[in-house]
Design a protein around this motif. Structure first.
Motif, PDB file in Angstrom:
ATOM      1  N   GLY A   1      18.343  23.074 -14.636  1.00 50.05           N
ATOM      2  CA  GLY A   1      18.845  23.864 -15.752  1.00 50.05           C
ATOM      3  C   GLY A   1      19.602  22.974 -16.715  1.00 50.05           C
ATOM      4  N   THR A   2      19.995  23.525 -17.860  1.00 53.75           N
ATOM      5  CA  THR A   2      20.728  22.684 -18.814  1.00 53.75           C
ATOM      6  C   THR A   2      22.204  22.679 -18.429  1.00 53.75           C
ATOM      7  OG1 THR A   2      21.157  24.617 -20.146  1.00 53.75           O
ATOM      8  CG2 THR A   2      19.200  23.298 -20.716  1.00 53.75           C
ATOM      9  N   LYS A   3      22.910  21.664 -18.915  1.00 49.08           N
ATOM     10  CA  LYS A   3      24.335  21.547 -18.568  1.00 49.08           C
ATOM     11  C   LYS A   3      25.088  21.188 -19.850  1.00 49.08           C
ATOM     12  CE  LYS A   3      26.312  19.815 -14.611  1.00 49.08           C
ATOM     13  NZ  LYS A   3      26.636  18.835 -13.594  1.00 49.08           N
ATOM     14  N   ILE A   4      26.284  21.758 -20.021  1.00 51.56           N
ATOM     15  CA  ILE A   4      27.072  21.472 -21.230  1.00 51.56           C
ATOM     16  C   ILE A   4      27.889  20.212 -20.982  1.00 51.56           C
ATOM     17  CG2 ILE A   4      28.812  22.340 -22.816  1.00 51.56           C
ATOM     18  CD1 ILE A   4      28.079  25.173 -21.932  1.00 51.56           C
ATOM     19  N   VAL A   5      27.516  19.127 -21.654  1.00 51.94           N
ATOM     20  CA  VAL A   5      28.163  17.825 -21.459  1.00 51.94           C
ATOM     21  C   VAL A   5      28.850  17.412 -22.753  1.00 51.94           C
ATOM     22  CG1 VAL A   5      27.722  15.378 -20.957  1.00 51.94           C
ATOM     23  CG2 VAL A   5      26.397  17.142 -19.776  1.00 51.94           C
ATOM     24  N   TYR A   6      30.064  16.893 -22.665  1.00 51.71           N
ATOM     25  CA  TYR A   6      30.771  16.402 -23.859  1.00 51.71           C
ATOM     26  C   TYR A   6      31.205  14.955 -23.619  1.00 51.71           C
ATOM     27  CZ  TYR A   6      31.386  21.317 -25.277  1.00 51.71           C
ATOM     28  OH  TYR A   6      31.185  22.638 -25.636  1.00 51.71           O
TER      29      TYR A   6
ATOM     30  N   VAL B   2      34.421  29.037 -34.003  1.00 47.32           N
ATOM     31  CA  VAL B   2      33.652  29.195 -32.771  1.00 47.32           C
ATOM     32  C   VAL B   2      34.138  28.133 -31.793  1.00 47.32           C
ATOM     33  CG1 VAL B   2      31.381  29.054 -31.736  1.00 47.32           C
ATOM     34  CG2 VAL B   2      31.658  30.052 -34.030  1.00 47.32           C
ATOM     35  N   LYS B   3      34.614  28.569 -30.630  1.00 45.86           N
ATOM     36  CA  LYS B   3      35.140  27.598 -29.664  1.00 45.86           C
ATOM     37  C   LYS B   3      33.997  26.937 -28.914  1.00 45.86           C
ATOM     38  CE  LYS B   3      39.572  29.895 -28.895  1.00 45.86           C
ATOM     39  NZ  LYS B   3      40.496  30.470 -27.884  1.00 45.86           N
ATOM     40  N   HIS B   4      34.238  25.676 -28.454  1.00 47.20           N
ATOM     41  CA  HIS B   4      33.212  24.940 -27.714  1.00 47.20           C
ATOM     42  C   HIS B   4      33.336  25.288 -26.229  1.00 47.20           C
ATOM     43  CE1 HIS B   4      33.643  22.737 -31.482  1.00 47.20           C
ATOM     44  NE2 HIS B   4      32.438  22.235 -31.250  1.00 47.20           N
ATOM     45  N   PRO B   5      32.319  25.931 -25.666  1.00 48.41           N
ATOM     46  CA  PRO B   5      32.401  26.356 -24.262  1.00 48.41           C
ATOM     47  C   PRO B   5      32.279  25.165 -23.317  1.00 48.41           C
ATOM     48  CG  PRO B   5      30.213  26.776 -25.110  1.00 48.41           C
ATOM     49  CD  PRO B   5      31.026  26.252 -26.270  1.00 48.41           C
ATOM     50  N   LEU B   6      32.967  25.202 -22.174  1.00 45.26           N
ATOM     51  CA  LEU B   6      32.817  24.181 -21.134  1.00 45.26           C
ATOM     52  C   LEU B   6      31.815  24.697 -20.101  1.00 45.26           C
ATOM     53  CD1 LEU B   6      36.585  23.304 -20.643  1.00 45.26           C
ATOM     54  CD2 LEU B   6      34.884  21.953 -21.881  1.00 45.26           C
ATOM     55  N   GLN B   7      31.218  23.752 -19.362  1.00 44.68           N
ATOM     56  CA  GLN B   7      30.262  24.146 -18.322  1.00 44.68           C
ATOM     57  C   GLN B   7      30.960  24.992 -17.245  1.00 44.68           C
ATOM     58  OE1 GLN B   7      26.984  23.616 -18.218  1.00 44.68           O
ATOM     59  NE2 GLN B   7      26.754  24.580 -16.198  1.00 44.68           N
ATOM     60  N   HIS B   8      32.208  24.602 -16.934  1.00 42.76           N
ATOM     61  CA  HIS B   8      32.967  25.341 -15.913  1.00 42.76           C
ATOM     62  C   HIS B   8      34.306  25.800 -16.472  1.00 42.76           C
ATOM     63  CE1 HIS B   8      30.353  22.795 -13.240  1.00 42.76           C
ATOM     64  NE2 HIS B   8      30.271  23.953 -12.597  1.00 42.76           N
TER      65      HIS B   8
END
Lengths: 18, 182
Positions: A1-6, B2-8
């Motif tokens: 799945g995709t993952k939100i990475v910063y 618009v806030k930047h969502p975190l994965q967790h």
């Protein structure tokens, strides 16, 4: 799945945004 | 905005030593966040590790994972230990924020084994640890350890050690056995 990475620099730049 | 969502979602805990209470009662939940903006509004409004009382800890763990060995997400796991010496205190705050940014930014890519991180502020030398859920998952551990050294810009010669929580629990040993070193 995709993952939100910063990247560190991206996160640091958001520190100063209002 | 618009806030930047975190994965967790992550919860910040603060531990301050108080002999009149048990260790667990001294662990206080500060706040939980799941966006970059809420993270910064929290972290820019609390004291940095170098400013809190000696003997205190900050812990940042995924929501619903308590910062203790007994938690079901931690009991089969361990931690990468970064032991700082006394004159590295000026670097402490940067090392901590870089560790936190690795966690919330999901710097450990395809491994989801990270549970959280702890910073112990101690007179003899501060410590930062990143906790993982499964001490048998070598590929994940080595990847997490490498990304951690990279994220903190630690020189190659600065070694970090992985130890299982079970080994760390052994009270009488002065030095804890480490499973890996990189």
């Amino acid at each position: 799945g995709t993952k939100i990475v910063y990247e560190r620099t991206f996160l640091m730049n958001l520190r100063n945004s209002p | 905005l618009v806030k930047h969502p975190l994965q967790h979602a992550w919860t910040l805990w603060y531990y301050e030593p108080d002999r009149t209470k048990t260790w667990e009662d001294n662990q206080n939940q500060v706040s939980t966040f799941n966006t970059v903006e809420d993270f910064w509004s929290l972290f820019t409004h609390i004291r940095q590790p170098s400013e809190v009382k000696i003997g205190s800890d900050y812990s940042l763990f995924k929501e619903n994972i308590r910062p203790m060995w007994e938690d079901k997400a931690n009991k089969n796991g361990g931690r990468w230990m970064i032991s700082l010496n006394r004159n590295q205190r000026p670097e402490l705050d940067r090392y901590w924020i870089d560790t936190v940014l690795c966690l919330i930014g999901e710097a450990f890519e395809n491994f989801d084994d990270v549970c959280g991180a702890v910073v112990n502020i101690r007179p003899k030398g501060d410590k930062i640890a990143v906790w993982t859920s499964n001490s048998n998952n070598k590929d994940a551990l080595i990847e997490i350890g490498r990304k951690l050294k990279e994220g903190l810009n630690l020189p190659e010669r600065f070694k970090i050690h992985y130890q299982t929580h079970n080994d760390a629990m052994v009270k009488n040993s002065s030095t804890v056995k480490s499973l890996y070193e990189i």
